[in-house]
Design a protein around this motif. Structure first.
Motif, PDB file in Angstrom:
ATOM      1  N   UNK A  99      46.629   9.970 -27.376  1.00 50.20           N
ATOM      2  CA  UNK A  99      47.525  11.134 -28.010  1.00 50.20           C
ATOM      3  C   UNK A  99      48.234  10.411 -29.129  1.00 50.20           C
ATOM      4  N   UNK A 100      48.463   9.168 -29.187  1.00 45.25           N
ATOM      5  CA  UNK A 100      49.094   8.590 -30.199  1.00 45.25           C
ATOM      6  C   UNK A 100      50.512   8.861 -30.134  1.00 45.25           C
ATOM      7  N   UNK A 101      50.942   9.281 -29.033  1.00 49.25           N
ATOM      8  CA  UNK A 101      52.473   9.536 -28.625  1.00 49.25           C
ATOM      9  C   UNK A 101      53.278   8.458 -28.861  1.00 49.25           C
ATOM     10  N   UNK A 102      53.965   8.187 -30.074  1.00 45.27           N
ATOM     11  CA  UNK A 102      55.097   6.981 -30.196  1.00 45.27           C
ATOM     12  C   UNK A 102      56.214   6.917 -29.213  1.00 45.27           C
ATOM     13  N   UNK A 103      56.694   8.102 -28.773  1.00 46.87           N
ATOM     14  CA  UNK A 103      57.839   7.941 -27.679  1.00 46.87           C
ATOM     15  C   UNK A 103      57.388   7.284 -26.364  1.00 46.87           C
ATOM     16  N   UNK A 104      56.320   7.834 -25.903  1.00 46.05           N
ATOM     17  CA  UNK A 104      55.992   7.483 -24.740  1.00 46.05           C
ATOM     18  C   UNK A 104      55.431   5.866 -24.809  1.00 46.05           C
ATOM     19  N   UNK A 105      54.788   5.518 -25.917  1.00 45.81           N
ATOM     20  CA  UNK A 105      54.340   4.158 -26.014  1.00 45.81           C
ATOM     21  C   UNK A 105      55.520   3.135 -26.117  1.00 45.81           C
ATOM     22  N   UNK A 106      56.498   3.573 -26.757  1.00 42.59           N
ATOM     23  CA  UNK A 106      57.711   2.855 -26.551  1.00 42.59           C
ATOM     24  C   UNK A 106      58.174   2.402 -25.447  1.00 42.59           C
ATOM     25  N   UNK A 107      58.188   3.395 -24.483  1.00 40.92           N
ATOM     26  CA  UNK A 107      58.548   3.145 -23.079  1.00 40.92           C
ATOM     27  C   UNK A 107      57.893   1.932 -22.632  1.00 40.92           C
TER      28      UNK A 107
ATOM     29  N   UNK B 233      51.979   4.118 -11.572  1.00 44.82           N
ATOM     30  CA  UNK B 233      52.650   4.833 -12.795  1.00 44.82           C
ATOM     31  C   UNK B 233      52.554   4.528 -14.108  1.00 44.82           C
ATOM     32  N   UNK B 234      52.166   3.139 -14.559  1.00 48.90           N
ATOM     33  CA  UNK B 234      51.689   2.957 -15.811  1.00 48.90           C
ATOM     34  C   UNK B 234      50.473   3.309 -16.177  1.00 48.90           C
ATOM     35  N   UNK B 235      49.650   3.162 -15.335  1.00 50.00           N
ATOM     36  CA  UNK B 235      48.156   3.696 -15.340  1.00 50.00           C
ATOM     37  C   UNK B 235      48.265   5.166 -15.610  1.00 50.00           C
ATOM     38  N   UNK B 236      48.945   6.020 -14.818  1.00 50.56           N
ATOM     39  CA  UNK B 236      49.069   7.244 -14.973  1.00 50.56           C
ATOM     40  C   UNK B 236      49.568   7.695 -16.129  1.00 50.56           C
ATOM     41  N   UNK B 237      50.523   7.036 -16.758  1.00 47.90           N
ATOM     42  CA  UNK B 237      51.107   7.520 -18.144  1.00 47.90           C
ATOM     43  C   UNK B 237      49.921   7.068 -19.312  1.00 47.90           C
ATOM     44  N   UNK B 238      49.404   5.987 -19.020  1.00 47.48           N
ATOM     45  CA  UNK B 238      48.308   5.775 -19.990  1.00 47.48           C
ATOM     46  C   UNK B 238      47.153   6.766 -19.951  1.00 47.48           C
ATOM     47  N   UNK B 239      46.816   7.361 -18.811  1.00 47.91           N
ATOM     48  CA  UNK B 239      45.748   8.437 -18.627  1.00 47.91           C
ATOM     49  C   UNK B 239      46.068   9.694 -19.151  1.00 47.91           C
ATOM     50  N   UNK B 240      47.366  10.028 -18.805  1.00 52.16           N
ATOM     51  CA  UNK B 240      47.936  11.349 -19.284  1.00 52.16           C
ATOM     52  C   UNK B 240      48.080  11.290 -20.720  1.00 52.16           C
TER      53      UNK B 240
ATOM     54  N   UNK C  55      47.380   4.635 -25.228  1.00 53.12           N
ATOM     55  CA  UNK C  55      48.010   5.737 -25.808  1.00 53.12           C
ATOM     56  C   UNK C  55      47.729   5.689 -27.353  1.00 53.12           C
ATOM     57  N   UNK C  56      47.985   4.643 -28.058  1.00 52.94           N
ATOM     58  CA  UNK C  56      47.965   4.256 -29.510  1.00 52.94           C
ATOM     59  C   UNK C  56      46.704   4.039 -29.917  1.00 52.94           C
ATOM     60  N   UNK C  57      45.717   5.009 -29.354  1.00 50.41           N
ATOM     61  CA  UNK C  57      44.397   4.544 -29.412  1.00 50.41           C
ATOM     62  C   UNK C  57      43.848   4.107 -30.934  1.00 50.41           C
ATOM     63  N   UNK C  58      44.452   4.813 -31.936  1.00 47.63           N
ATOM     64  CA  UNK C  58      43.874   4.944 -33.328  1.00 47.63           C
ATOM     65  C   UNK C  58      44.569   3.717 -34.035  1.00 47.63           C
ATOM     66  N   UNK C  59      45.581   3.086 -33.450  1.00 45.92           N
ATOM     67  CA  UNK C  59      46.154   1.718 -34.039  1.00 45.92           C
ATOM     68  C   UNK C  59      45.557   0.293 -33.574  1.00 45.92           C
TER      69      UNK C  59
ATOM     70  N   UNK D 139      45.411  14.880 -14.893  1.00 52.30           N
ATOM     71  CA  UNK D 139      45.876  15.152 -16.136  1.00 52.30           C
ATOM     72  C   UNK D 139      45.304  14.575 -17.461  1.00 52.30           C
ATOM     73  N   UNK D 140      44.191  14.190 -17.171  1.00 52.66           N
ATOM     74  CA  UNK D 140      43.603  13.159 -18.234  1.00 52.66           C
ATOM     75  C   UNK D 140      43.707  13.815 -19.663  1.00 52.66           C
ATOM     76  N   UNK D 141      44.219  13.057 -20.368  1.00 53.04           N
ATOM     77  CA  UNK D 141      44.343  13.146 -21.851  1.00 53.04           C
ATOM     78  C   UNK D 141      45.144  14.554 -22.400  1.00 53.04           C
ATOM     79  N   UNK D 142      45.707  15.298 -21.412  1.00 52.68           N
ATOM     80  CA  UNK D 142      46.472  16.481 -21.650  1.00 52.68           C
ATOM     81  C   UNK D 142      47.897  16.305 -22.469  1.00 52.68           C
TER      82      UNK D 142
END
Length: 1899
Positions: A1333-1341, A1322-1329, A1369-1373, A1261-1264
């Motif tokens: 994406x700069x998705x803040x809500x997932x990053x806060x988990x 699981x942690x790395x799976x989240x990171x790769x999915x 996840x917050x790549x641009x930060x 699911x890379x980057x989806x």
């Protein structure tokens, strides 16, 4: 053409007669075949090699017994060379017995065998065929790489095909083939039908007789036939009529000729691909019962072919005739059968054609396919004889899907049926011939009636159809086409050979020249008229025509090969003939050519150099001249007399002779030679009236014979010859031709009374054109018969004049040109229009306002466009115009050679355009364009770009002897030349090599203390060695990185794998220390993974571009079992560099069944990496076997080793990378939390399996991110979050729930998730999915907990992963500074964590200091690692500084007093992580500071330093020097995924530890490596060099668009960040690669070792020789600008240019010798010219400068014989003063040719002065005489012509009607001359002459 000229001298009629024996016949005798070999084995060796050196006895045996007269056959074709140019040689394919021999050869080179094939049974036929490889079935022209050229060999039961590339195919044939034909699409088979096949009984449905096969691997499919009926409805069916046979098949046009034996007619069909509607018509059952007979064709045929393909023996083939051997065993058990009828096959029984209604006549008795009878059964007979015979559908086997036909023949023409036509009138030979005017004929020879029937055909206007004309019959016994000269050779019944062109008889060919070379026939017989008849032999047949050679078979069985003479050999005659042919009506043209051919190749004809004279006489005779009486043709010198063939064509006044004949003799050369002889004096042979004989010649008026063939066409012929003359003026090599042609033109112009043309010729060649001459009068009455074509203009078209007007911007009518003949004129006109007028459309449109095509048909009147004023358009900038011009010229095939032969004035605008392009070329121009603009660097780049990626320029040679003697450490193959340029100032590469080598014993340094006994000391040493081996075993991974892709293996040798040396040497005596002595305990299998890594490192040396195949991979398999681990690693490496796809499936299966764990791991990972992201089904199957979760629940339990399961799971992730495949994702998600099973399964190393499942899920699911389509019900993120933080285990869904009903008996987990197992995955799976994406809500988990209570719940190690995941996840930060790194640490930790340097610990009860400090360091390490990912391969300075600071900090912490609180293991882990991050940022750069850190850590071997840390440190070192500095890391999603697997921040504790992470995954970094090194290579020396490069970054949110200068060789930044890249001057030619157009070009350069060709500019030295740029020649000469000519020493030119022509020019023309005298001035001039050319970098202008200088000198001496050079000077001056050029000067002040030159003004002044001087010296009188039409004295003609040309003086006829007198003032003159476009400065010079006072003019 050179070799023809020598032969022509001895030719009489047919050239060069040689005996012909097929080369293969001779070769067959010596070719080893089975019989020879058997005989050789029978005899003792001594007898074999008898005295004559050949196998004596064998030879004789063979002659007698074995070789019964073999059936032999051969065919010849024109040589097709690989390069693609038409080479003139023959290729022969010879067949005898079971051998096929293919040979090539020509006159100049001997025949040689190219390939020879021997097959098992007798060869029935062999042929050449080109198969189309590409799959699309459109009717397009295929390029050569889409064709597979093959030799096809037909045997009785199969067909062998051998391609030139060395592929072999065998196709078994389902029927007996009577004949096979090569077509445009593939092969066409005719099934043989024999007479036995027609039993009178049962009528059956017919089977097709013709089949096609489009590729050796395709099915054989029936041919469809579409025949039109009279009423227009065409019917489509299979070709089933056995009476129709193919007699001829042609490839282009693609037509087939058939003969119907019943109706005795020939038909022609076009062969093409089937259209879909025809396909359907044939396959579906027909509606009406009327066409029932082909109803079941498809089905039964399919059944036949299918049954065959099921592997039944071909003997039992349904298509085999029953007359074959096997049918003799016919069973007699079935009395019901007709005694003669063959057995009926079961398939036949299914046929529908038994119905009695089908006794249709033409299909009667078609029972043609029989099975041999041993498989009969009464049951089948009963079916086949059922009286009703009704068709029963159920009989059709359900699996017979129909075979889809592929080719169709479409009816074109059938010959008309004669009243009586004999039975066997089948054509025995068919060919297509073209006549001299390009009309095509299809000729077929019907031997029975001695007739050659010729049908004329042509393409329809829309090019889709062929239209056939009427048939002409020629009486003939045999015939063959002669392609080269568009004729055919016909053997008449009486044995004469006659040449025909089309159906026009050309000439009787006497086939016997003086047979000098054939010694067998007696010389004395041969006088000139001898033919074969006198020898008692006659010509029996004609065969094997190739080009213009043909073989004659004689009646006595011998063969001779003759050459038919060409139409013309000299270029001039060929061009003139082409032009005449173009303009005359076809019938007349053919007559002319036939006459010319007769004259030209008559026996005893002239030699080559008088071909032109012969042509002139022949042409004039056909126009009606009497060439004997014409003075200038009379002077033509033929060797000996005029040949008898020409003589009869002359008009003879009377046979008795006349005085003229005597005069003729006296005027002849021969007479002049004899005059001095004494006999002459004594015989008094004097002229009749010596006094007036000479004048009488002129006074006689010669009349033209108006009845002559070409009389009416004289004006047209004159006009086209004039255009040819103008064309020849544009080729400096054709000077002689012009002089010959001008005589003819002047004669015709005089007779046609065309004054303007005469004046034009006089101005061009003042010395050649006499003002008076012999005129042949043409009666006024007959002038009317002359046809003046519409394109004839009274003003002579002049190309120079046209260009001149164009440059001045005056109007000119369009220039007439002959398509295909005057191509140069067209090119010049269009390029001038494009470049100086700026009209971009002129080259794109077909029609053009600047050109008018000369055609036969009258055109529309073009009066309105007579004088279109040319205006310069300002639209396009000069660079765009120059580009358009250059690209267009290259596309029409214009080369530098052509440019050099253009006159220098005409070429100047083109050269100017080239100069502009050379400065700023486009990087993606084709090779031809780059060659044209003289940028070898670019053309070489373009040329290399088209080659397949093989060995590159930079591939290092075999290393020198000193290194070879050392043990191979696996690092010898790096390219030291490039590395020494990248790291020139130190020896860091040697240092890295020393650190990474694992092939030499390590040094064990232990001090023996006095209290140690010897035995204890040995144990001490071995323990120390064991420690050091931890490091040695970790080295290969780093070595693999260092040597990545650096080697091209030799396919004949195995890959050298350096051995892993785990021994040591102890100083001082260098005694060997070994671990196997048994003194200490060594872990079992300690080195197994190390040797796996060693194998990977060796395999990764192989570059992806290498040529290796399946066989080589298997060939590397080691003999010893202990090397199996290395081979396993080798296989994985081959997968990573993409070569494993070549390994055959069979071998993969082989390796996996061995059950060797390592091999399976390597193979599965390798195959998956090679198929990255392809979802390849076969690989998925392979992997699924090893993953129980992917198998159906009921499948057998396979005992798959745990590590192999891990590898397979990662493999699934790789193959499905980025696809978001639902099922795979679901399974992997469940597998992260797979519970341990009841029976011990899944109990050990669960962490690594869970991690693998997580990584694999992340890859799928890379980057989806949240866009996972169709997976919302899986709740992927929530489920992963639960795996990460723990909680109640969900109930297992899916098909595997049965397995997990009972809990494990080993591990008690309860029903909560075991976070320790599932969290990392699981942690790395989240990171790769959610990557980038700069998705803040997932990053806060993933944020680190900020209370002590929560911190206690999380393993500190997992904080590293969470921080990393959050940052990814917050790549641009991510920001590259320590402030940002610290911001990831929660406040509670920041405030309370101890700084490690403090001595005493702060005491606090409720805070667990250990937890805090561990959390702190791990969070920082995680942030650093994310920094490494974000800036991987970027060499970002601030990121480097930030990470370097943290690395230093950690090293200090390690030695700090209270490091124990945090724990040394944790600190070491963090240090390793930071070091890896540093290496990622600096990947490939070889940075010194990082190298020092790595070197320091390399030396630490004791204490906590275990195998894993060494692994990390040396991976960092490897990354730093990735691929020897040629590779860097990419930050694409796929690369990040690979790097996460490779750099997973938990390192193995010992060398066999795979508990948390499978070691093999460390090598996946290869998938993230990309070549980014740019190496400039000097195109002249072909060595790498330094060059300055400027890269422009695209603007982003962090920075504006910026430029950066780099000194290459250097690693480029990632290409997607760049806008453009250019090589900067001033030392090298500039080169711009624009990445906004596409990165493909630069990518391909980088992938081919990054070679970018650059070219030094003139006078510059490379950066290596002259770092500061103070030594360049231009720098030296700036000081003394004025005396530059003297200051420039010719010796120094070598540093300016490497052009050999310029060097020799300097050598021979610019070096002063001792006594120079007056020549010194020329020498200085040449030196300064040379300096200017080289300094301005326009060496191509040197010839122009010198030509101008020469022209001026001859003008000063007043001996210009022709004015073309003066024209060129005039054009050059006009170009530089032209409007367009002036405009360009304003926009580009410093660019262009001749810019700072003082040369042009000097030239202009000199010409003016010289001509003015001549006017003063009496030239004005000549001018006056010329303008008033009086004769001018001879001596002044030259200068007068120069004056007229240079000043554009109009011809007298254009002067104002008032005459010369009458003007009184200059003003009036100006007014009168206003429309003559005469420059004012010329008028000023003419004023004194015109104003009527011709006194000497004072300037």
């Amino acid at each position: 053409m050179s070799n023809f000229s020598e032969e022509r001298a001895t030719m009489i009629a047919a050239g060069d007669l040689q005996e012909f024996v097929p080369f293969g016949r001779d070769h067959c005798k010596h070719h080893p075949n089975a019989l020879n070999l058997q005989l050789r084995q029978l005899q003792p060796a001594s007898e074999l090699w008898s005295s004559d050196g050949a196998a004596g006895l064998v030879g004789s045996l063979q002659e007698v017994t074995i070789h019964e007269k073999q059936k032999e056959s051969w065919q010849l074709r024109k040589g097709v060379s690989e390069i693609g140019d038409a080479a003139d040689y023959d290729e022969e394919l010879y067949v005898a017995g079971n051998m096929v021999i293919w040979s090539k050869g020509s006159k100049s080179q001997a025949l040689a065998v190219y390939k020879a094939f021997t097959v098992d049974s007798t060869v029935q036929q062999a042929l050449w065929c080109d198969f189309i490889i590409s799959q699309d079935k459109s009717e397009k022209i295929y390029k050569s790489h889409e064709l597979e050229k093959c030799i096809c060999i037909l045997q009785s039961s199969c067909m062998n095909m051998h391609s030139i590339d060395g592929k072999d195919y065998i196709a078994s044939l389902p029927f007996q083939v009577a004949n096979v034909w090569a077509t445009k699409y593939g092969l066409l088979f005719e099934r043989s039908s024999s007479s036995h096949e027609v039993p009178p009984s049962l009528p059956r449905e017919p089977l097709p007789t013709m089949f096609s096969m489009l590729h050796p691997l395709d099915e054989i499919t029936p041919l469809v036939c579409k025949s039109g009926s009279l009423f227009g409805s065409s019917r489509v069916q299979y070709v089933v009529d056995p009476a129709v046979k193919i007699v001829f098949l042609n490839i282009d046009p693609s037509i087939v000729m058939t003969y119907d034996a019943v109706q005795n007619v020939h038909s022609v069909w076009t062969l093409r691909r089937v259209k879909p509607e025809e396909e359907n018509a044939v396959l579906k059952f027909p509606e009406q019962a009327g066409t029932l007979q082909n109803a079941a064709t498809s089905s039964s045929l399919t059944a036949h072919l299918r049954s065959l393909s099921k592997g039944e023996s071909p003997v039992a083939s349904p298509f085999q005739n029953y007359s074959s051997i096997h049918s003799q065993s016919r069973s007699t058990s079935s009395p019901s059968l007709h005694s003669r009828s063959p057995s009926i096959s079961n398939m036949a029984a299914l046929s529908r054609a038994h119905s009695p209604a089908l006794g249709v006549h033409s299909f009667s008795g078609v029972q043609r396919f029989n099975l041999s009878s041993h498989n009969q059964s009464p049951k089948r007979h009963s079916i086949s004889h059922s009286p009703s015979g009704s068709f029963n559908d159920s009989f059709l086997a359900p699996e017979t899907e129909p075979i889809i036909p592929e080719l169709c023949i479409d009816h074109l023409w059938t010959e008309t049926l004669p009243n009586i036509r004999e039975k066997n009138s089948q054509a025995s030979k068919v060919f297509i011939t073209t006549d001299l005017c390009g009309q095509k004929f299809l000729c077929f020879l019907v031997e029975a009636q001695l007739q050659l029937r010729c049908v004329k055909f042509q393409e329809s206007n829309d090019k889709t159809q062929l239209i056939f004309g009427s048939v002409t019959n020629i009486h003939a016994k045999d015939a063959a086409p002669v392609e080269k000269i568009h004729t055919m050779l016909v053997l008449e019944g009486n044995g004469n050979l006659v040449l025909y062109t089309g159906v026009v008889r050309v000439v009787l060919l006497s086939p016997v020249p003086e047979l000098r070379d054939s010694s067998k026939l007696n010389d004395s017989l041969y006088n000139e008229d001898c033919t074969f008849q006198q020898l008692g032999t006659y010509i029996h047949s004609v065969r094997d025509p190739v080009h213009n050679r043909v073989t004659l078979e004689l009646s006595n069985g011998s063969m001779v090969r003759i050459t038919i003479p060409e139409v013309a050999t000299s270029e001039l005659v060929q061009t003139c003939l082409q032009a005449i042919k173009f303009i005359l009506p076809k019938e007349v043209a053919i007559q002319v050519l036939v006459k010319w051919y007769n004259v030209h190749s008559a026996p005893g004809g002239p030699s080559c150099h008088s071909e032109w004279s012969l042509f002139v006489i022949c042409l004039l005779n056909m126009m009606g001249y009497n060439t004997d009486r014409l003075a200038w043709t009379r002077s033509f010198d033929f060797e000996g007399s005029l040949s008898p063939v020409i003589a009869p064509k002359k008009a003879r006044p009377s046979d008795t002779g006349s005085d003229e004949d005597w005069e003729y003799l006296l005027n002849s050369e021969y007479h002049h030679n004899v005059e001095s002889h004494l006999l002459n004096k004594s015989l008094c042979l004097t002229a009749l009236e010596v006094s007036n004989a000479k004048d009488e010649d002129f006074s006689q008026s010669l009349n033209l014979d108006s009845s002559a063939l070409l009389f009416a066409h004289i004006p047209a012929i004159f006009f086209v010859l004039h255009l040819v003359y103008e064309e020849l003026k544009l080729n400096t090599l054709m000077g002689e031709g012009i002089c010959s042609l001008i005589d003819l033109l002047v004669q015709l112009a005089r007779d046609l009374k065309l004054e303007p043309y005469l004046d034009h010729y006089y101005r061009d060649y003042p010395t050649l054109v006499k003002t008076t001459g012999q005129v042949c009068t043409i009666d006024q009455g007959q002038m009317g018969f002359m046809h003046h074509p519409p394109f004839f203009t009274s003003e002579p078209p002049s190309i120079y004049q046209w260009v001149s007007s164009c440059l001045k911007g005056e109007g000119m009518p369009p220039y007439p040109y002959l398509p295909g003949i005057c191509e140069r004129s067209r090119l010049v006109v269009l390029s001038i229009a494009l470049y100086t007028l700026g009209d971009e459309s002129c080259v794109s449109d077909e029609t053009c306002q600047y050109l008018s095509k000369v055609t036969l048909t009258p055109q529309k009147p073009q009066a309105e466009q007579e004088e279109n004023r040319f205006t310069f358009r300002h639209s396009a900038s000069v660079s765009i115009l120059a580009e358009r011009l250059v690209v267009w010229m290259a596309s029409v095939g214009f080369t530098l050679r052509d440019l050099e032969t253009l006159p220098f004035g005409i070429a100047l605008p083109i050269r100017d355009a080239i100069y502009h392009c050379r400065e700023q070329p486009d990087s993606d121009w084709s090779e031809a364009v780059c060659l044209l603009i003289g940028r070898q660097d670019l053309s070489k780049q373009a040329c290399e770009g088209n080659l397949p990626r093989g060995k590159s320029v930079l591939s290092s040679e075999v290393s020198s002897g000193t290194e070879a003697e050392e043990e191979d450490d696996g690092m010898n193959d790096l390219n030291h030349e490039v590395m020494s340029l990248i790291w020139s100032e130190d020896l860091r590469v040697q240092d890295v090599r020393r650190l990474l080598q694992s092939a030499q014993p390590v040094r064990v340094n232990v001090v023996q203390y006095p209290e140690l006994s010897d035995h204890e000391f040995i144990e001490e040493k071995e323990n120390r060695l064991l420690q050091l081996c931890q490091r040695t075993m970790a080295l290969p991974v780093g070595r693999g990185m260092f040597t990545l892709f650096s080697y091209h293996p030799v396919p004949t040798e195995p890959l050298p794998i350096p051995k892993l040396n785990l021994t040591g040497r102890a100083p001082p005596r260098n005694t060997t220390v070994d671990l196997n002595s048994g003194n200490i305990d060594v872990p079992p299998n300690m080195a197994s993974w190390a040797s796996f890594h060693n194998g990977v490192a060796a395999g990764l040396k192989i570059a992806p571009a290498s040529q290796i195949d399946s066989a080589w991979i298997v060939y590397n398999k080691p003999k010893h079992a202990e090397l199996a681990n290395e081979y396993a690693g080798f296989l994985m490496a081959l997968g990573l560099n993409g070569h494993l796809t070549k390994l055959a499936t069979l071998n993969i299966h082989d390796y996996l069944t061995k059950g060797h764990e390592m091999t399976s791991i390597g193979l599965l990972l390798g195959v998956s990496a090679a198929k990255l992201g392809t979802m390849d089904m076969s690989i998925t199957r392979l992997l699924s076997i090893h993953v129980p979760a992917l198998l159906p629940p009921t499948s057998t339990e396979l005992d798959v080793p745990h590590n192999v399961q891990v590898a397979a799971v990662i493999g699934i992730g790789l193959v499905y990378q980025g696809t978001a495949h639902r099922h795979t994702a679901e399974v992997l998600l469940a597998e992260i939390g797979r519970p341990p099973g009841p029976e011990m399964e899944y109990c050990t190393d669960r962490e690594s399996y869970s991690l693998a499942a997580g990584l694999a899920l992340g890859m799928v699911c890379l980057g989806h991110g949240s866009n996972l389509i169709g997976m919302s019900d899986l709740n992927v993120p929530e489920q992963l979050y639960q795996y990460m933080v723990g909680g109640h285990r969900r109930f297992q869904t899916g098909m595997h729930r049965e397995k997990h009903k009972s809990p494990s008996y080993q591990i008690k987990e309860g029903d909560a998730i075991n976070v320790d197992v599932t969290c990392p995955g699981a942690t790395l799976a989240l990171a790769m999915i959610y990557l980038k994406t700069n998705n803040r809500s997932i990053a806060d988990w993933l944020r680190a907990p900020d209370t002590m209570y929560l911190l206690d719940f999380v393993k500190p190690e997992f904080l590293l992963l969470r921080t990393l995941a959050r940052c990814l996840i917050l790549w641009d930060d991510i920001l590259p500074n320590s402030k940002w790194v610290d911001s990831n640490v929660p406040q509670i930790i920041r405030e309370n964590s101890i700084s490690l340097s403090e001595i005493e610990l702060p005491c606090s009860e409720d805070l667990n200091l250990e937890t805090l400090s561990q959390a702190h360091v791990y969070i920082i390490a995680g942030a650093c690692l994310s920094l490494g990912f974000r800036f991987a391969g970027s060499e970002n300075l601030s990121a480097f500084n930030c990470l370097h600071k943290f690395a230093k900090d950690f090293m200090n912490y390690l030695s700090a007093p209270n490091a124990s609180v945090t724990g040394p293991y944790n600190l070491e882990t963090c240090l390793s992580v930071v070091l890896l991050s540093l290496a990622m940022v600096m990947a490939g750069s070889g940075n010194l500071k990082v190298l020092q850190l790595c070197r320091f850590l390399h030396m630490k071997t004791g204490g906590e330093m275990n195998y894993g840390f060494h692994l990390a440190h040396h991976m960092a070192l490897g990354l730093l020097f990735l691929g020897g500095g040629r590779y860097s890391l990419s930050t694409s999603n796929s690369s990040i995924a690979a790097l996460l697997c490779a750099l997973y921040p938990h390192f193995p504790a010992h060398s066999t530890d795979n508990r948390y992470h499978l070691q093999a995954l460390r090598h996946l970094y290869v998938l993230a490596a990309e070549p980014r090194l740019l190496v400039p290579v000097d195109v002249d020396t072909n060595t790498p060099c330094y060059a300055l490069i400027e890269v422009t970054y695209k603007g982003t949110q962090w920075y504006e668009q910026t430029k950066e200068e780099l000194m290459a060789p250097t690693l480029l930044p990632e290409l997607h960040l760049l806008k453009q890249m250019k090589v900067k001057g001033p030392r090298y030619w500039e080169l711009l690669i624009d990445l906004s157009k596409g990165e493909q070009h630069l990518r391909s350069i980088l992938s081919k070792d990054g070679v970018l060709y650059v070219k030094l500019r003139a006078g510059q030295l490379s950066y290596k020789e002259d770092p500061m740029g103070w030594q360049s020649l231009l720098a030296q000469t700036v000081a003394n600008r004025n005396s530059e000519a003297r200051a420039f020493k010719p010796e120094t030119i070598s540093s300016f240019t490497s052009d050999p022509a310029l060097l020799s020019f300097a050598e021979y023309f610019c070096k002063p010798t001792v006594s120079m005298g007056p020549k010194q001035e020329i020498l200085d001039l040449f030196s300064s010219i040379l300096y200017e050319c080289v300094a301005q970098e326009t060496p191509e202008m040197l010839p122009a400068y010198i030509a101008m200088d020469q022209a001026l000198r001859s003008l000063k001496k007043r001996d210009m014989s022709d004015t073309s050079d003066l024209w060129q000077i005039k054009l050059i001056l006009e170009f530089f003063s032209s409007r367009s050029h002036q405009d360009r000067q304003h926009t580009y002040p410093k660019r262009g040719l001749f810019i700072n030159s003082e040369f042009l003004p000097v030239v202009k002044c000199t010409v003016d002065a010289t001509l003015d001087q001549w006017l003063q010296d009496g030239g004005d009188v000549c001018v006056h005489a010329y303008l008033s039409g009086q004769p001018v004295e001879k001596s002044q003609l030259n200068m007068l012509a120069c004056f007229l040309v240079y000043h554009s003086v109009p011809a007298p006829r254009h002067l104002p009607p008032m005459g010369l007198e009458g003007s009184t003032s200059f003003a009036e003159l100006l007014y009168r001359f206003r429309h003559l476009k005469m420059p004012v400065r010329a008028l000023l010079r003419l004023a004194p002459v015109l104003l009527g006072n011709p006194q000497p003019m004072v300037m």
